[in-house]
Enzyme design. Structure first.
Site, PDB file in Angstrom:
ATOM      1  N   SER A 104      37.407  58.534  46.848  1.00 32.14           N
ATOM      2  CA  SER A 104      36.305  58.647  47.803  1.00 32.14           C
ATOM      3  C   SER A 104      36.512  57.663  48.935  1.00 32.14           C
ATOM      4  CB  SER A 104      34.967  58.351  47.115  1.00 32.14           C
ATOM      5  OG  SER A 104      33.907  58.244  48.058  1.00 32.14           O
ATOM      6  N   TYR A 131      29.559  53.725  41.364  1.00 30.32           N
ATOM      7  CA  TYR A 131      30.387  54.811  41.892  1.00 30.32           C
ATOM      8  C   TYR A 131      31.441  54.250  42.855  1.00 30.32           C
ATOM      9  CZ  TYR A 131      31.701  59.070  44.402  1.00 30.32           C
ATOM     10  OH  TYR A 131      32.408  60.094  44.985  1.00 30.32           O
TER      11      TYR A 131
END
Length: 245
Positions: free
Chosen positions: A141, A154
């Site tokens: 990400s 995350y």
């Protein structure tokens, strides 16, 4: 990367980026296996994509990852592409949270333990079979480069997955294996159950990923993630302040 006539396993393939890539790869003439936790979503995908093979599986559990590996290699011994896409994103206020450690542990397990474990399982399998050109694709990400403070676990797991992917690529540099990292920006999906409507349209993003895969890029970034993955430290600091201000 050769995008035709291959056998591929995609984790988290029942929705979002995983399903969009599965659809593209299926249309290109590949044999596709997907797994996920939602049986209804997997069934819907199988009904739409003839020949798709699915397994209900929770990759947060080590035993389930082992079961997934055994299922995939039994169903398709020739499998040569692992796409580690499964992920969850939770908003966490570290001061106010009352959640149990199990919730945090599951996020770490799905986002980081699962791709590492599955990668090690398949590398051993391919080495024993002397596979010609296996491919490992990890989906990290842009938040692995510029963390979003409200999703701290995350962001941290994606930073760790980027690090692991770099080390993996270096260790396998003298082998026939190929290591690819897909680095998404915010994409309009249901990730984390939060509003991602501001993100890149899913169809647009998936089409770009396919183009970059075909072009042989070892790192596939787009928009914000392309900027973040190439930024200097001062640029990263400025992006962090802007995003979390």
């Amino acid at each position: 990367m050769n995008l035709t006539q291959q056998t591929m396993l995609l984790t988290g393939g029942g929705s979002g980026i995983g399903l969009a890539l599965a659809e593209h790869l299926h249309a290109a003439g590949n044999t596709i296996l997907i797994c996920g936790r939602d049986a209804a979503k997997l069934q819907a995908a199988a009904e739409r994509l003839p020949g798709l093979r699915t397994l209900v599986c929770d990759v947060a559990q080590a035993a389930e990852r082992q079961r997934l590996f055994e299922w995939a290699t039994t169903e398709c011994p020739e499998l040569s592409v692992l796409l580690n896409n499964a992920g969850i994103q939770r908003t966490v206020n570290v001061v106010e949270t009352t959640e149990s450690w199990a919730d945090t542990a599951a996020e770490i397990a799905i986002n980081l333990e699962a791709p590492i474990h599955l990668t090690l399982l398949f590398i051993g399998y391919w080495h024993a079979r002397q596979a010609a050109a296996p491919v490992i694709i990890n989906v990290s990400s842009g938040l692995g480069f510029v963390p979003m403070a409200r999703v701290p676990v995350y962001s941290a797991t994606k930073a760790a997955l980027h690090s692991f992917t770099q080390s993996l690529r270096q260790q396998l540099a003298g082998s026939p294996a190929q290591v690819i990292e897909i680095i998404p920006p915010a994409v309009h999906t249901e990730l984390g159950g939060t509003d991602h409507s501001f993100g890149v349209p899913l169809a647009e993003y998936a089409a770009d990923v396919m183009q970059q895969l075909a072009a042989g890029h070892p790192e596939i970034a787009y928009g914000f993630s392309a900027k973040a993955s190439q930024a200097s430290r001062s640029e990263l600091d400025a992006m962090f302040k802007q995003m979390n201000g």
